[in-house]
Design a protein around this motif. Structure first.
Motif, short mmCIF file in Angstrom:
data_model
loop_
_atom_site.label_atom_id
_atom_site.label_comp_id
_atom_site.label_asym_id
_atom_site.label_seq_id
_atom_site.Cartn_x
_atom_site.Cartn_y
_atom_site.Cartn_z
N MET A 390 52.62 36.69 36.02
CA MET A 390 51.67 35.63 35.72
C MET A 390 50.61 35.55 36.81
O MET A 390 50.90 35.64 37.99
CB MET A 390 52.41 34.30 35.60
N GLN A 391 49.35 35.38 36.38
CA GLN A 391 48.24 35.21 37.31
C GLN A 391 47.22 34.27 36.70
O GLN A 391 46.81 34.45 35.55
CB GLN A 391 47.58 36.56 37.65
N SER A 392 46.82 33.26 37.47
CA SER A 392 45.88 32.26 36.97
C SER A 392 44.52 32.36 37.62
O SER A 392 43.59 31.67 37.22
CB SER A 392 46.44 30.85 37.22
N ASN A 397 49.45 34.07 41.75
CA ASN A 397 48.96 35.41 42.01
C ASN A 397 50.09 36.42 41.87
O ASN A 397 50.95 36.53 42.76
CB ASN A 397 48.34 35.50 43.41
N GLN A 398 50.13 37.13 40.75
CA GLN A 398 51.06 38.23 40.53
C GLN A 398 52.51 37.83 40.79
O GLN A 398 53.26 38.55 41.44
CB GLN A 398 50.68 39.43 41.40
N ALA A 399 52.91 36.69 40.28
CA ALA A 399 54.30 36.25 40.42
C ALA A 399 55.07 36.60 39.16
O ALA A 399 54.62 36.36 38.04
CB ALA A 399 54.34 34.74 40.67
N ARG A 422 60.60 31.42 38.53
CA ARG A 422 59.98 32.50 39.29
C ARG A 422 61.03 33.13 40.19
O ARG A 422 61.72 32.44 40.94
CB ARG A 422 58.85 31.94 40.16
N ARG A 423 61.16 34.47 40.08
CA ARG A 423 62.24 35.16 40.79
C ARG A 423 61.68 36.27 41.66
O ARG A 423 60.79 37.01 41.25
CB ARG A 423 63.23 35.74 39.78
N GLY A 573 54.10 30.05 44.04
CA GLY A 573 53.37 30.73 42.98
C GLY A 573 52.63 31.96 43.44
O GLY A 573 52.10 32.71 42.61
N ASN A 574 52.56 32.19 44.73
CA ASN A 574 51.85 33.35 45.26
C ASN A 574 52.74 34.05 46.29
O ASN A 574 52.78 33.65 47.47
CB ASN A 574 50.53 32.92 45.91
N PRO A 575 53.48 35.08 45.89
CA PRO A 575 54.36 35.78 46.83
C PRO A 575 53.62 36.43 47.99
O PRO A 575 54.22 36.76 49.00
CB PRO A 575 55.04 36.85 45.96
N TYR A 576 52.30 36.64 47.84
CA TYR A 576 51.52 37.31 48.86
C TYR A 576 50.76 36.34 49.77
O TYR A 576 49.96 36.77 50.60
CB TYR A 576 50.53 38.28 48.21
#
Length: 819
Positions: A390-392, A397-399, A422-423, A573-576
């Protein structure tokens, strides 16, 4: 001509045309008086709006009234009955209510669109039937694929693995959905067991839905007729002009001089000349002899047309006034030809609009009887359920998530919502860090946006998450339950030729719970996280500013980025997302030498804090310079320099942790050798690398050389690839490497293609091997596709340090097109 008046005259002509073109039978459309009714309706509408000065926003009310009183009731009874049946079949109960009050009130929307729809309908025999998009559940499977591989490479998944994939097109209520399933399983080297992961995703296929509506519309309706592109508006204006001109000349004031007056001004002159030009043409050049005129009018000559020489000034002046009044009736300011030309341009525009992909939703709502479910999906941008990334464009961002996401446009507003889990799948979750960084979150997400995506827009986002403990068969410490609430604002400003500016700010608030996992406690945590949202604002906030644009006269493209995130910023929501970091980025690209060359600079700097107390930090600095030059149509030269470095600051002392610098030159050429088509890519580079490895720093300097050559031999291809890398300081384990590959691709049958090759690899003091490889691609029975490959090698030398190069690998892929 003013835009306001152009709108009115176009609307007037449309309303008039609708009045006489409701059916498909040509005989019904040519009844006596219909063409005259058309032309008279044009003038009546124009004169009415000019007399009462009706604003465009209210003009449809007059048009509806004029249409109802002067047009519908004058239609042939059989055509009127067909029209009523057509509307009732398309609109159901609403259509019956429409005609129940035909003599007193009529909805203009139906009058406009339904009459045009009936006129454009291709099969009049189906008027009595209900035609609509089928709503029954249906599915058309796409393909079923199986991939199997095995290898003895230690650095990868040793053993075997397989991947099963399936795709199916499902029709739910006439709306296409895409169902995708993937199962990945095989050997897991980390715990000497087997891994098994199944992913499933169902998504709304927006492109297929729009294409379906477009096909349905074009199959049942002639869009040229719907937009009245088959009518020549210019001809209507000319015909009316001729008729009115004859009426003027037959009036008592001009009938005796009709012949002479008719010769003064041609039809084209009347169309194209303005009032000043007509005045000069009619009044300036004339001859008047009273005695000759008196003798001509005596006796029988009085009943004859006067010669042009004897027309007196008063007669010409009256005739000029009548012509100017005629022109003002047709067009504002008397510019008749401009009015006709704009009508033609408008017709051309509507014809293009009928085939514009972006116009499919509005056209479908006008022509196809859609139910509420189908109309809802016309506004829907995206709907995804299952496992997906998913990205909004904002705080997401790329979760990778498991759940659902939907976004919809309502006017100029855009709404989006998501719900699920989210995993993370990382080594930190496999080992002993699960308690420090939770592996999974339950989340709820909302977004509200306004504006167009490629122009000015703004959106507000909120994300609420709860950490979740995972048990996947290995040791994972239970993490402390926490709730993280994130809110963000993102805006884009479109500056025309200057480019686009994006700005965003987001803020997080975290709350921990060590008491229990009850739903009551979860609610309390959530309230606490939201309640503390504005605490420690800059420590838990992130701000980003991005700009991109072009300067075409200079051949320059530019972009920059500035970002900040506090050390306490936490965004699941943003792993990065980084914490405690300042980021700067710059990108410049310029065309040179009359666009034969290009030079580009890209740079990125990151300052990442590690502690609030000690002030220790990481610094990362990366930049590159690229160049390209076009020597000829078939020959390009490339150059590149890249530098990457990471350093640590501890107790006021800076130390380099990693440094990598590389410069390279490359050439790409295609042409012919000995009458054979040839493609070649070659590069040469120097590289310097310094990094920490255990207790000993590594300082390496490399020479990189690479060349690839492919040659066409009729329908077959010969390819050669050589790669050489040497560490001149002999410090890197895998630094001295030479590989050579020779392959030959040949066609055995139109559906059978194969590639055979030999390879050699020499990694000094690590491994030395040579082998053969074979690959086969086969398509048969129009549905089956098989890909098989094998790579077998023999080790002349091997060592315990070899983790990258195995002795065999085999792959088999089997696909079956179900539909």
């Amino acid at each position: 001509m003013s835009r306001r008046f152009t709108f009115r005259i176009i609307f007037s002509i449309l309303i008039a045309i609708f009045a006489v073109i409701p059916g498909v039978n040509a005989q019904e459309l040519t009844a006596p008086g219909l063409r005259g009714l058309l032309l008279s309706r044009i003038i009546d509408s124009i004169q009415f709006q000019r007399s009462y000065n009706i604003a465009p926003v209210h003009y449809w009310k007059f048009a509806a009234e004029a249409f109802r009183t002067n047009s519908i009731l004058q239609l042939d009874d059989r055509v009127k009955a067909q029209f009523q049946n057509f509307v009732e079949r398309r609109k159901g109960l609403a259509g019956k209510h429409l005609f129940a009050g035909l003599d007193t009130a009529l909805n203009t929307r139906y009058m406009d669109k339904e009459l045009r729809a009936m006129y454009a309908f291709k099969d009049s025999g189906r008027w009595v039937k209900q035609f609509a998009i089928p709503t029954q559940l249906d599915n058309q499977p796409r393909y079923l694929g199986v991939e199997v591989a095995t290898s003895d490479t230690l650095g990868l998944y040793k053993g075997w693995w397989h991947n099963i994939s399936f795709a199916d097109d499902i029709q739910i209520g006439g709306v296409p959905m895409l169902l995708q399933f993937t199962n990945l399983s095989g050997h897991d080297w980390m715990n000497d067991g087997s891994m098994n992961a199944s992913l499933i995703k169902m998504s709304f296929n927006k492109e297929a839905y729009w294409q379906k509506l477009q096909r349905f519309t074009h199959d049942h309706f002639d869009l040229q007729k719907y937009y009245l592109s088959d009518f020549d508006y210019h001809q209507y204006v000319e015909e009316y002009l001729n008729a009115r001109l004859e009426n003027i000349l037959s009036s008592p004031d001009f009938i005796k001089q009709a012949g002479a007056l008719r010769s003064l001004v041609s039809k084209d002159q009347l169309l194209y000349m303005d009032s000043v030009q007509l005045q000069k043409l009619i009044l300036t050049y004339y001859y008047y002899d009273p005695e000759k005129l008196s003798s001509f009018l005596e006796g029988d000559a009085a009943d004859k047309d006067l010669p042009g020489d004897f027309l007196v000034y008063e007669t010409r002046e009256a005739y000029l006034s009548a012509l100017l009044e005629l022109k003002s009736e047709i067009a504002y300011g008397g510019d008749i030809d401009l009015a006709a030309l704009q009508l033609e341009n408008w017709r051309s525009f509507q014809h293009q609009r009928a085939y514009d992909y972006k116009n499919i939703p509005s056209l479908a709502k006008e022509l196809i009887p859609l139910n509420g479910f189908q109309r809802f999906f016309l506004k829907l941008n995206q709907l995804t359920l299952g496992n997906f990334t998913m990205q909004s464009g904002g705080i997401w961002n790329q979760a990778f998530v498991a759940g659902g996401f939907a976004s919809i446009d309502i006017g100029k507003y855009r709404f989006a919502a998501a719900l699920g889990t989210r995993r993370d799948l990382s080594l930190s979750q496999q080992m002993f860090m699960g308690s420090l960084k939770p592996a999974s979150y339950n989340f709820q997400y909302l977004q509200l946006g306004i504006g167009k995506q490629h122009l000015n827009n703004a959106k507000i986002e909120v994300l609420n998450t709860f950490s979740k403990n995972l048990e996947r068969g290995q040791f994972v410490g239970r993490s402390v339950n926490q709730n993280v609430f994130v809110g963000g604002l993102n805006t884009q400003i479109y500056m025309g030729k200057l480019g686009r500016l994006n700005a965003s700010i987001s803020k997080s608030s975290s709350q921990f719970n060590t008491i229990s996992n009850s739903s009551k406690e979860y609610a309390n945590i959530s309230k606490a996280a939201i309640g503390q949202f504005f605490n420690d604002f800059w420590m838990t906030a992130a701000v980003n500013l991005n700009y991109s644009g072009t300067v075409k006269p200079w051949g320059l493209e530019q972009a920059f980025h500035v970002g900040y995130s506090g050390l306490g910023y936490n965004n699941p929501g943003n792993p990065y997302a980084l914490r405690g970091a300042w980021q700067y980025g710059l990108n410049l690209k310029k065309s040179i030498l009359e666009k034969r060359g290009m030079i580009q600079f890209r740079g990125r700097l990151k300052d990442m804090a590690r502690s609030v107390v000690t002030g220790s930090k990481w610094r990362s600095w990366n930049y590159s310079v690229d160049g390209r030059y076009k020597v000829s149509r078939r020959w390009f030269l490339y150059g590149r320099y890249v530098s990457s470095s990471s350093s640590s600051r501890q107790d006021g002392v800076n130390s380099d942790v990693f440094v990598n610098r590389r410069g390279s030159l490359a050439s790409q050429w295609q042409g012919k050798w000995f009458g054979k088509r040839v493609f070649n890519y070659s590069s040469f580079g120097l590289q310097q690398m310094r990094y920490e490895s255990g207790w000993q720093p590594v300082h390496s300097e490399f020479i990189n050389m690479n060349t690839q050559l492919s040659m066409a031999l009729k329908q077959n291809f010969l390819s050669i690839s050589l790669f050489y890398n040497r560490d001149m300081k002999q410090q890197a384990v895998y630094g001295n490497l030479f590989t050579a590959d020779l392959g030959y691709t040949y066609i055995l049958k139109p559906t059978l293609q194969a590639t055979s090759g030999i390879n050699y690899l020499d990694n000094k003091d690590v491994v030395q091997q040579a082998g053969i490889k074979q690959q086969v691609n086969w398509q048969f029975k129009s549905r089956w596709a098989v890909q098989a490959s094998a790579d077998l090698r023999h080790n002349f030398k091997n060592s315990s340090q070899n983790y990258l190069y195995g002795k065999f690998r085999a792959d088999l892929s089997l696909y079956y097109l179900l539909n």
